[in-house]
Design a protein around this motif. Structure first.
Motif, mmCIF file in Angstrom:
data_model
loop_
_atom_site.group_PDB
_atom_site.id
_atom_site.type_symbol
_atom_site.label_atom_id
_atom_site.label_comp_id
_atom_site.label_asym_id
_atom_site.label_seq_id
_atom_site.Cartn_x
_atom_site.Cartn_y
_atom_site.Cartn_z
ATOM 1 N N LEU B 78 3.096 -22.453 30.770
ATOM 2 C CA LEU B 78 3.239 -20.998 30.681
ATOM 3 C C LEU B 78 3.133 -20.358 32.069
ATOM 4 C CD1 LEU B 78 3.248 -18.685 28.432
ATOM 5 C CD2 LEU B 78 0.793 -18.632 28.767
ATOM 6 N N GLN B 354 8.592 -22.970 22.490
ATOM 7 C CA GLN B 354 7.147 -22.704 22.548
ATOM 8 C C GLN B 354 6.869 -21.311 23.130
ATOM 9 O OE1 GLN B 354 4.993 -25.911 24.397
ATOM 10 N NE2 GLN B 354 3.000 -25.010 23.973
ATOM 11 N N PHE B 355 7.622 -20.959 24.147
ATOM 12 C CA PHE B 355 7.413 -19.649 24.760
ATOM 13 C C PHE B 355 7.833 -18.533 23.797
ATOM 14 C CE2 PHE B 355 8.270 -16.033 27.532
ATOM 15 C CZ PHE B 355 7.166 -16.040 28.361
ATOM 16 N N THR B 358 5.268 -18.159 21.212
ATOM 17 C CA THR B 358 4.083 -17.523 21.790
ATOM 18 C C THR B 358 4.311 -16.016 21.908
ATOM 19 O OG1 THR B 358 3.690 -19.519 23.091
ATOM 20 C CG2 THR B 358 2.514 -17.555 23.783
ATOM 21 N N TYR B 506 -0.580 -20.384 23.580
ATOM 22 C CA TYR B 506 0.607 -21.158 23.976
ATOM 23 C C TYR B 506 0.543 -22.573 23.374
ATOM 24 C CZ TYR B 506 4.137 -23.190 27.075
ATOM 25 O OH TYR B 506 5.241 -23.822 27.566
#
Lengths: 187, 510
Positions: B78, B354-355, B358, B506
């Motif tokens: 991240l 994933q981002f 998140t 995250y």
């Protein structure tokens, strides 16, 4: 893994709680009353009605005390232990099934916890009443006031067990649904 | 670790900068990066947007990666990339400082003071009225020949924008590795002119300094991938016409092909990536330049980011021209995005998904519970206690509130960028882009001004239930899995402050 851990914790709580009741029923403990379970049942639980045959006939009183332990207390303990196990597993499962997905959501399910607690108390009270007083082989052999005291004890004991088991088995996700648990556990 | 530089040239270049900054946020970038743009039209919407994005990125990274105060730790992707560009100096305008009069080729070369024969040559090369007197304050209007002359005349080593790159090149003498990546379109004015000119200039400087190894130049060229309507009749002067893109591209490709012919030409690029898209994505509006030139993000631009990341990531630079094709003509899915890491072909998918997860879960679920007036209601919940309170984060503090808000705004801008990119490109893939289901959180109406994308204000329960299905071809957990992981998250020793919470979120969204 988390489910298995919860089951493990549940056993850690359940075994001593049931174990204590089993000890009172089966072990000859000097420090408890007359020192033997049969003597204790005979002295403190069976009827003290002078008109009842088991009051005057010692042999019959002894046999009745034995029946009380074998048919009443022992069965009660088996059923209560199994019931405690099931109700706790049900709470674990509910915690998973509800799929809490956001903060502040768990507390809305506090009613489920109370419902389970009430079910636990009602079922245990009914079992106690039935196995120790109302079933055919023991019908009215025990002193009503003594059985009532036992029933109150079982209710308190069940409530303590249920809360303590919830302390250890409740998922962090649904912790807010158990009263005061977020204050007790700070992790 | 090599010093990495990313330079977007022209309007498309600055759009690719925007895309690369978001890619860095997802963890696709290198550890450290200098990023800049070359665009004469500093007021252009694309440049402005990218500059703001860079500065916002730097602000968020500072919030999340200040060791001792708040740190998500080095193992977390991240906002991994440390973008070191100086705020306010992200863009270089070749013709800046030409006074109150608007710059023209005539002004730049002091045409009237030139000898007659040179004036004649210039008049042969450039149309005396249309090109020599063209006002260049808003770019080169699709004329590479004008751009080349203007850019090359203005690059100096003492220019602050270029100083960083040239200083770094000096460090290559001590064995330090430098990787410079240029991005532009092949079909425009500034990009098409600046791209080879800047690369050749760097090569010349390397030669002058006697540096033969350690400095690598890579580039990504965007072939025509969009078109726009013809300018309205009311507009006068020289413009870029998308009709001429293909013709311009043909000639330019021939030129770049020759750049790799080392026998006859001096090597310019170590690696060149060529990105195209068929059919062309039709933009709805035309803008000749200025703030109105704010083109929406388009899917092909992400290839330049992946090309740059691969260029920085590769241990050994393989020389050549690289291109990639879609697996199916009418669809676009994860396997169509090239891998940037040897040994982890799903790395790109992992980072982007994933981002995105998140960002969405932060916006929808966690941030609304962290505001000054709300957090007390959930203050005893495990996730908040372990990841924030115990980490010394004071949620009553105004600075914390501002930081949380800034993170939310950045996530929103990312989600909007992603939705724009997919919505705008979808029609031209027969609505068959299977990457991330952006419909879950956004709406697209191409009759609206701008990108036409609006984020849904608040997702309803049914939309939130689809969270686990947002990423195509993936079996990722839903919001309850994320919440569960958040509640059981352990804070590593090297995570501190707000970074503990963001790092856990995250990780939980993997």
């Amino acid at each position: 893994m988390r489910f298995l851990k919860a089951i493990l914790w549940l056993m850690i709580v359940l075994v001593p709680f049931s174990g204590l009741l089993y000890s009172l029923t089966y072990l000859e403990l000097e420090i408890i009353g007359e020192g033997s379970p049969i003597a204790n049942v005979s002295s403190y639980i069976l009827t003290q009605d002078e008109n009842n045959s088991i009051f005057t006939n010692d042999e019959l009183r002894y046999i009745t005390a034995q029946i009380f332990l074998e048919e009443g207390a022992a069965n009660l303990l088996v059923y209560v232990s199994v019931f405690w196990l099931l109700i706790s597993i049900l709470w674990i499962v509910i915690g998973e099934v509800l799929r809490i997905d956001r903060p502040g959501q768990a507390i809305k399910y506090i009613w489920i916890w109370f419902v389970l607690l009430i079910i636990s108390l009602v079922v245990v009270a009914s079992m106690t009443w039935y196995f120790l007083y109302a079933q055919d082989v023991l019908y009215q052999r025990a002193e009503f006031s003594s059985v009532f005291s036992l029933l109150i004890f079982m209710l308190i004991y069940t409530a303590v067990y249920f809360y303590l088991s919830c302390v250890f088995i409740t998922s962090r996700v649904i912790r807010s649904a158990v009263p005061f648990l977020t204050i007790i556990l700070r992790n | 670790m090599a010093d990495c530089y990313f330079l977007g040239i022209g309007g498309t270049g600055s759009k690719c900068v925007d895309t690369y900054v978001y890619s860095c946020a997802t963890g696709l970038g290198p550890e450290k990066l200098w990023i800049g743009m070359v665009d004469q039209d500093a007021g252009c919407g694309n440049v402005e947007k990218s500059s703001i994005n860079i500065e916002n990125y730097q602000r968020i990274r500072k919030i999340l990666r200040t060791p001792g105060l708040s740190d998500v730790n080095n193992k977390t992707n991240l906002f991994k990339t440390n973008i070191v560009s100086v705020p306010g100096q992200n863009n270089w305008e070749p013709l800046k400082g030409s006074g109150t009069t608007k710059p023209t080729l005539k002004n730049i070369f002091k045409f009237n003071a030139l000898k007659d024969e040179i004036q004649d040559i210039m008049s042969c090369l450039y149309h005396p009225e249309e090109e020599l007197e063209l006002e260049l304050d808003e770019g080169f209007r699709g004329r590479p020949s004008i751009g080349s002359a203007a850019i090359l005349s203005r690059i100096h080593e003492n220019e602050p924008f270029w100083q960083t790159i040239f200083n770094s090149i000096d460090s290559a003498k001590q064995g330090h590795e430098v990787r410079i990546f240029l991005v532009s379109s092949i079909f425009g004015g500034q990009g098409a002119s600046g791209f080879p000119s800047i690369a050749r200039l760097i090569r010349r400087i390397l030669e002058q300094k006697g540096i033969k190894e350690g400095v690598y130049i890579g580039g990504a060229l965007m072939l025509p991938y969009f078109s726009f309507p013809k300018p309205p009749d009311t507009e006068t002067g020289l413009f870029a016409y998308s009709d001429s893109f293909l013709e311009q591209t043909r000639g330019a490709l021939d030129y770049y092909g020759r750049l790799f012919d080392e026998k006859n030409y001096q090597k310019t690029f170590d690696q060149l990536y060529v990105v195209g898209w068929d059919p062309l994505i039709q933009l709805k509006t035309f803008a000749k330049g200025g703030p109105n030139q704010n083109n929406p993000a388009l899917l092909p631009e992400i290839f330049t980011s992946l090309a740059a990341s691969k260029f920085y990531e590769d241990k050994v630079i393989d020389e050549g021209i690289f291109y990639i094709a879609k697996n199916e003509s009418d669809a676009f899915s994860w396997p169509d995005l090239p891998s940037i890491k040897i040994g982890d072909k799903n790395f790109v998918k992992k980072c982007l998904s994933q981002f995105t997860r998140t960002a969405l879960s932060y916006r929808e679920i966690y941030y609304p519970n962290l505001t000054i007036d709300k957090w007390r209601k959930v203050k005893r919940e495990s996730w908040l206690r372990n990841l924030l309170t115990k980490q010394g984060v004071n949620l009553d503090d105004e600075e914390t509130a501002v930081n949380l808000l800034s993170i939310n705004k950045y996530f929103e801008s990312y989600l909007e960028w992603l939705a724009t990119m997919i919505h705008q490109s979808n029609e031209f893939t027969k609505n068959n882009i299977n990457l991330i289901d952006v419909n879950q959180y956004s709406q697209f109406d191409d009759s609206l001004q701008g990108a036409g994308v609006t984020l849904n204000e608040k997702l309803n329960n049914n939309q939130l239930k689809q969270f686990g299905k947002m990423i195509s071809d993936s079996k990722l957990g839903d919001l309850s899995s994320v919440f569960l992981r958040m509640n059981y998250a352990r804070v590593p020793r090297d995570r501190t402050g707000l970074g503990s919470f963001m790092g856990a979120l995250y990780d939980s969204c993997r």
